[in-house]
Every structure is written in C-alpha cells, then in structure tokens.
Design a protein around this motif. Sequence first.
Motif, short mmCIF file in Angstrom:
data_model
loop_
_atom_site.label_atom_id
_atom_site.label_comp_id
_atom_site.label_asym_id
_atom_site.label_seq_id
_atom_site.Cartn_x
_atom_site.Cartn_y
_atom_site.Cartn_z
N UNK A 34 -19.40 6.13 65.88
CA UNK A 34 -18.51 6.89 65.02
C UNK A 34 -18.10 6.06 63.81
N UNK A 35 -17.93 6.74 62.69
CA UNK A 35 -17.51 6.08 61.45
C UNK A 35 -16.02 6.29 61.23
N UNK A 36 -15.40 5.25 60.67
CA UNK A 36 -13.97 5.31 60.34
C UNK A 36 -13.76 4.89 58.89
N UNK A 37 -12.75 5.48 58.29
CA UNK A 37 -12.29 5.08 56.95
C UNK A 37 -11.15 4.09 57.14
N UNK A 38 -11.23 2.95 56.44
CA UNK A 38 -10.18 1.94 56.48
C UNK A 38 -9.45 1.96 55.15
N UNK A 39 -8.19 2.41 55.17
CA UNK A 39 -7.40 2.59 53.97
C UNK A 39 -6.36 1.47 53.89
N UNK A 40 -6.38 0.71 52.80
CA UNK A 40 -5.58 -0.51 52.68
C UNK A 40 -4.31 -0.26 51.88
N UNK A 41 -3.17 -0.32 52.57
CA UNK A 41 -1.86 -0.35 51.90
C UNK A 41 -1.46 -1.81 51.79
N UNK A 42 -2.10 -2.52 50.86
CA UNK A 42 -1.98 -3.98 50.79
C UNK A 42 -1.61 -4.50 49.41
N UNK A 43 -1.26 -3.62 48.48
CA UNK A 43 -0.92 -4.06 47.13
C UNK A 43 0.43 -4.76 47.07
N UNK A 44 0.53 -5.81 46.24
CA UNK A 44 1.79 -6.55 46.06
C UNK A 44 1.69 -7.32 44.74
N UNK A 45 1.97 -6.63 43.63
CA UNK A 45 1.78 -7.22 42.30
C UNK A 45 2.65 -8.44 42.06
N UNK A 46 3.83 -8.47 42.63
CA UNK A 46 4.71 -9.62 42.42
C UNK A 46 4.18 -10.85 43.15
N UNK A 47 3.56 -10.64 44.28
CA UNK A 47 3.06 -11.78 45.05
C UNK A 47 1.90 -12.48 44.36
N UNK A 48 1.14 -11.78 43.50
CA UNK A 48 -0.03 -12.39 42.89
C UNK A 48 0.32 -13.42 41.82
N UNK A 49 1.60 -13.57 41.51
CA UNK A 49 2.00 -14.58 40.52
C UNK A 49 2.08 -15.96 41.16
N UNK A 50 2.76 -16.06 42.29
CA UNK A 50 2.91 -17.38 42.92
C UNK A 50 2.74 -17.33 44.43
N UNK A 51 2.83 -16.15 45.03
CA UNK A 51 2.72 -16.03 46.47
C UNK A 51 4.00 -16.30 47.22
N UNK A 52 5.11 -16.52 46.51
CA UNK A 52 6.38 -16.85 47.17
C UNK A 52 7.32 -15.66 47.26
N UNK A 53 7.02 -14.56 46.51
CA UNK A 53 7.90 -13.39 46.54
C UNK A 53 7.05 -12.13 46.73
N UNK A 54 7.72 -11.07 47.18
CA UNK A 54 7.04 -9.81 47.44
C UNK A 54 7.88 -8.66 46.90
N UNK A 55 7.19 -7.60 46.49
CA UNK A 55 7.89 -6.41 46.01
C UNK A 55 7.79 -5.25 46.99
N UNK A 56 7.39 -5.51 48.20
CA UNK A 56 7.19 -4.44 49.17
C UNK A 56 8.48 -4.06 49.90
N UNK A 57 9.56 -4.74 49.65
CA UNK A 57 10.84 -4.34 50.23
C UNK A 57 10.88 -4.47 51.74
N UNK A 58 10.17 -5.43 52.28
CA UNK A 58 10.19 -5.65 53.72
C UNK A 58 9.16 -4.86 54.49
N UNK A 59 8.44 -3.95 53.85
CA UNK A 59 7.42 -3.20 54.56
C UNK A 59 6.19 -4.08 54.74
#
Length: 513
Positions: free
Chosen positions: A117-142
């Motif tokens: 069987x085939x499955x679709x893998x959908x990534x809820x993995x975006x975090x634009x603030x983290x890509x600056x330094x990796x020390x902060x996140x904009x996901x609000x704890x999710x």
Amino acid sequence: PNRFLREQQKPTSMAECPIIQRVDVSTRLEINDPFTNDDWNEVSGIAVSPTQRGPSGAPVFFGHNDGPSNLKTFAAWDSGTGKRLKTMNLQSNSHLPLFHQDWEDMTIGKCGPNTNESCIYLADTGDNQAQISGSNSQRGGRPYTIYKIKEPRLNEIPDNVVLRAEDYVSVLQFDYRHGSSPTRYANCEAIFADHKGWGGEVGDIYLVTKWNTDRSRALNRLFKIPASAWGGFGHVRGYQPFAVGEYRGNSRGSFYHYEWTGADMSRDGTLIALTWTDETHIFQRCPGEAVGDAVARQNVGSCVQYRNPLEGANPGNQYEAVSFAPDGNRMFNLAESLDPPKIIDVDLRFTSVGRSRCGLVPTRRPTKPPTRPPTRNPTPRPTRPPTRNPTPQPTRSPTPQPTPGPTPLPSDQPSWSPSNSPSDSPSDLPSDMPSMVPSDMPSVVPSTSPTWRPSRQIDGEFSSSFQVDGEPSSSFQLSTSDRREAVSRGFGSGPDMQIILFALIVMMLVLLR
C-alpha cells in the motif's frame, strides 16, 4: 497528454545520471476550488501517485498549500492538463489532533516495508524563525509533525471527501534534540521516502533542513526517520530523528550550499532530487548505497542541475516542490507566486553511455600488479639448455677460426647448432671426398641457415645436401664403403667421437677455403 501514455523504463541497472532533454512550462494549474475559501495558488508540496492516472493518461499528483491555515485539505490534479480532480479534507478528533501550522512538503511511498500500500507523508515541519540560528522557534510550542495518510483512490471517493483520522492517518511528532543535531530547532521544507531501503528499510523518511545564510548553511542536515518509528493508523507516536551523512567544519559538496525547499526520490531508488529557489539538483545513488552516502557526504555533489525556467517572471517566484514520475523519465516542479501557477514538466533522457558516479567506484580495491607474473613452482632459469649426457667442452685448437666452436647437445637430440659462419659453408667441398661420418651419427644442423638436411637412401647410398634460405647450395654422397672404412679405423658413435669428427671436418673446410 499523449506523451504520457508511453512507458519507457530507464536502465536502472546502470544507476545512470540523466540528461535534461526538455523543459516545458505550458500547462497551467487549475487553482479554483469551490469547496475551499483559499485558491490553490501557493502549492508548496507535490507527490506523484505511483499507480493512478488522470483522464489525459498522465500521472496524478497530490498537492497542498503552504501554511499556516485553518484548513486541513489537499487536492489531486491531472499532471497532463493541470485540471483539479478531487479535494480531500482531514478530520481530527480529541485523541488524534491534526494541525496546519506550517505545511511545507509532501512525498509518497510505501506505508512500510511489509506492505504494497502507498501512503502520502505530509510534513508540518516549517519554522522560519528557527532557520536563522536554530535557537528559537515560531511554532508556539506545537511539535514538528508528519502525517502518514493512506493514498486515497480517486475513483472510490467523492469530491471534497472527509478522511477520518482514525481510518486514514498515523501521526508522528518529533524534535531535534538527538545528539547528532547541531540545534534544538530547525526549519524543514523538504522530505522524501526511500523506495528501496538500501542502508535501511523501505518506507524510511528523510528530512532536509533549510538555513538562510551562507554561514548557517553549514548546519544543513539530512535526518532519518525509520519506517519502524510509526504507529498504526489512528495512533500518535513521538520520535527523535538522527542525522545521517558526513558533517565537518569545512563541509564541501552541493548539499551544504543551498536552501532546500523540496525533495523526492525516483521509484527505482537511484536518483534523489533536491530543489531550491532557482535550481533543481539531481544526486545519483548507486545500488546498495545508503541515502546519507549519496547526498550528504564530503565532496559529493549533484550529477546534473537545471535552472528554474520561470526565474524572474514574478517577484518572489521560486521552486517549492519537485516529484518524479513513476517511470523515472519525467519530473515535475511547481513554483510559487505565479497567477496561475504552472506545472514545470521536465523530460529526462537516459543513454547506455551516460555519466555514472557508480561506474567510477570499483567493487574491489585494485592491487598493484606484480613486476613478473607469479608461477606455481618457480625455478631458476637455466643459462644453457640442459643435456641428458653432459660432457666437458673439448679444448679447441689454436687454429684461428672466424666463429666459436660447437656446443655439445644431448645425444638423442636430432640436430646440432654450430655458429653460422660463411667459412662453414661446404660449397667448395669436393663431391668425391671420402666420408668419415659413422652410420649412427645424427645429422648436424646449424642453428641458422645454412641448414643440412639428410635425405632418403638411394641405391644403398645416403644423399645429403646443405640448404641456404631453403635452397640447396651443394650436395655430396656418403658411400657405404666409406662409412665401413671409417668404422674399421676405430671411430665410434659416442659423443666424444662426434665432437672430434666434427672439429676435423670444420678444419678441413677452412683449409680448403
């Protein structure tokens, strides 16, 4: 659309790097959807179905909008015409919460190593603030989340269908706190599934992180989530992915230099595509090679790239999605910020003499060949031919001779090898000279021309002749009475007598000349 009806399987046994044959941007994506409040004008992830085809005969692909959004929807299109076919909605419940925090990419592959069987893998993995330094996140704890969804069969569902999470969705939440991760947070906009499982399992998922500065791109990582990390449908699990590949302070190779926004692997597992704003890069993967070794390794780069043909057409336009067609001979890209978006259709060509990184890697390390071929029973090479009855070389007469004396050979050898000298030629030898050669003495043949070849016996006498380059120079006969006289005088047939007799003949020839 008819070009999609042909199925030309590429030669996967060679693990060959393709040639970009054609890039077409004529197909527009239908973005109007009567069931959603938002149009499909910012599709950031696509996944081509391995088995389903649209009305045009072209492969079907699934896609989703970039986030955040309150809608948890994705759709399916005909890649040949761009027409939207179906819209699907994910429905969560209290035990299985689903969010659209920042959907960035999707891929399609087997649901696990032990199923077709085939499955679709959908990534809820975006975090634009983290890509600056990796020390902060904009996901609000999710947490970062990947949704594994059973591939819907479009001919079995209505448009705008609701897919219940407990029947269709398996949820995996993860973070970047594994010891191989350089930061606690990261932005990921590219994922792909492993269709072969070399170095792992079929259904393993790989995440490619994204960093927005030249300095921070050294933090690019390829993370792996094994197929065994998932629970069943209707379940939620947690996991800490680990980085695979090589990472050093001065990492070199294509993987470390770009802000990746999409990824996919060909169905035969030999090509991995990573895309960013302006280009798509194709990495070659040799059969049996782990994904980390093919992509994230020192001095390993992509084998071919192609530019975004719509680059500069609209401010903010960039590649956001890439996916291989099922037969591996075609790729699809989508670019954001176009109204309407266009399907970038790329034809790949494979030849029997194409470039291949795999062909440069020998299966066995070559060794330096020996200076001389080995022998099973090596023995020292003799300086002269061995003799069965060796005898000492007789003392030569002080009479001057133009050539060295004869060399003794075995008594059973049919010929001798005196040196080839013009003075040895018996061309001036009288024909009536009495013979002094015993009857059992073997023929005397010089090593080079002239040669002396005995002929047949005629009327009780032996006829012999000398030949120069195959032509007889002179001849003489040895009568039976002469040979009997020589024997009565005491000449034997042993090696000593043969040597003395041959020396006398040579001396007589020299004197006569």
